[in-house]
Design a protein around this motif. Sequence first.
Motif: not given
Length: 603
Positions: A383-388, A304-308, A313-321
């Motif tokens: 919610t925004k992160l989960a949706t993305t 699993a990839q940890t998103i801190d 707070t940045d869904p697109e940045g989290a997805l790229a990571q």
Amino acid sequence: MTDHSDEPQPPAPSKGISRRTLLVGGSVGVVVVGGAVAAGISFSRGTPPLAVAKTMIVNGAVWTGDLTRTAEAVAIGRDGVILGVGSNEDIGRFKGAGTEIIDAEGGTVMPGIHDAHQHPLSGAEGAAYPSLGDESVTVAELQERLRGFLASTPDMEPDGWLVVVDWNPAGLTDAIAHRDFLDVLETNRPIFLAGSDFHNGWANSAALAAAGVTSTTPDPEGGVIVRDANGPTGLLKDAALWAVRGAAPELTDKQKQDAYRAGFQLAASLGITSFMDAAGGRESVETFQDLRGRGIVHQRVSVAQTIDADTATDPEGALAQIEDARAAVIKDSGVSVRTAKVFLDGVAEFPAQTAAMLDPYLDGDGSPTDHYGEQYVSTDDFTKLATTLDAAGWQIHTHSIGDAAVRTSLDGFQAARKNNGKRDNRHTITHIQFCTESDYPRFAELEVIANMQLQWATPSAFTLDSLQPYIAPHSYARQYPAGALHRAGARLSGGSDWPVDRLNPWNQVRTAVDRTGSTSETGGPLNASESIDLATSLTMHTEGAAYQLFQDGLTGRIEPGLAADIVILNHNLLTSPIASVSDTTVNYTLINGKVIHDPSRRQ
């Protein structure tokens, strides 16, 4: 989303003869095991099957995952796939020259344990550090233990770090952790105590200084530096503890490799055939691929990839990571990446009290405070992160101890489904110490998996004095609600959270049933109404966890066509007293039909 996967010390070796032997003739009527005839094995002389077994397990109490189907033998092909399940006579059809026979001697034969939430690299590395054993101690007793650790490493004076693991944050019986209690020790060395819960740390003044933590240091995202009038107290919560722990030198490469070899041998000896590293990164993916390639890790691995909290707070940045980490996966490496991990809160025990609760914590005398814990990612941001991430095909795995964090998880998953439609992403909430009754049915409605560590569902330092006085009684009575969730139709999966406590999946299996386990401090259960039966407990640690890991078409049951990830135990679990389950010994562990643990032989 494409799935890139393809698929203490170990128990002392038995001093008896091996239970494994080869069937050297194609028409042998009995099996010779270790020089003696194995009783009760009859082989059919009918038309031979198309496939000849590489391995046959006989004389077992086979738990296939289906209580309505009994069996005593399993045939495994040369490709590691199960050929047949049935009686000794039925499975005798698969005999052939060179077939290896394993006599289960009446013990349970079952799918391997799938540990769907652990931290295996840090678990293995922990053995390289001095340990406090998760014991409850007074300040004086703790100081005496630390003096012993310091005296045993004189070569580290004057400024070498002393890092100690398995400090019980809920078990300091006569004080609250403060740097002053460490500063009085006769040393100038930085000292850091790593909490066994991985949510608390305790540092002396030298360690705080070495890490650059001062009165003006801000709290990191997702963590708290506890302070008093004189500055940081040395107690560090969640992300804050890593600010200090990370300043200590890492283990050497040799120390790490030795630790990994011992740690994953331990996992094999306990029957663990698949696991998920529940808080990894790209580096973890590369490490596991290297360890599997060198034969140190045999288990099937998910990372699993940890998103801190800041990245969340940045869904697109989290997805790229996390997509970057998935790009590191090598085809056919046995390592998969399809899960994002989000820490929504911390832990409920005093003094941390960082689990996000719907009701306020109490002051210890029963009066409500204004403290509700810490939710590290807001409901809106999650919610925004989960949706993305859901739209991109990622499974989301949230750390949610408190009922407020559980609700935030469910709300986010519901919003993702509303926006993206129903998808097979198998979102998971882990830990679930507290959950309101109105949220129980939402797990099934939203097809959210409840991943639980039920060895914690017992009276202990973590559920008694450090918790009960500070939690509303109606919430305390619903701790670890596995029974209620199961009755509400939730899919359960098991995990150890190793190294939060000693790795023993069989005590997890047992404690889910009797809510007492091997560590009860009262001798009785915790909230006995939340128990589940043994078959359900076994299922959550095999098929249920395999489903969470997207391996349900590959492992988790014993049936023809699935991979032979199988364990053979020293007794029949289904007919033994429940208390004996904690002490289960694994006689054999097989992954893909290959024996990776057999204490009667050197591997």
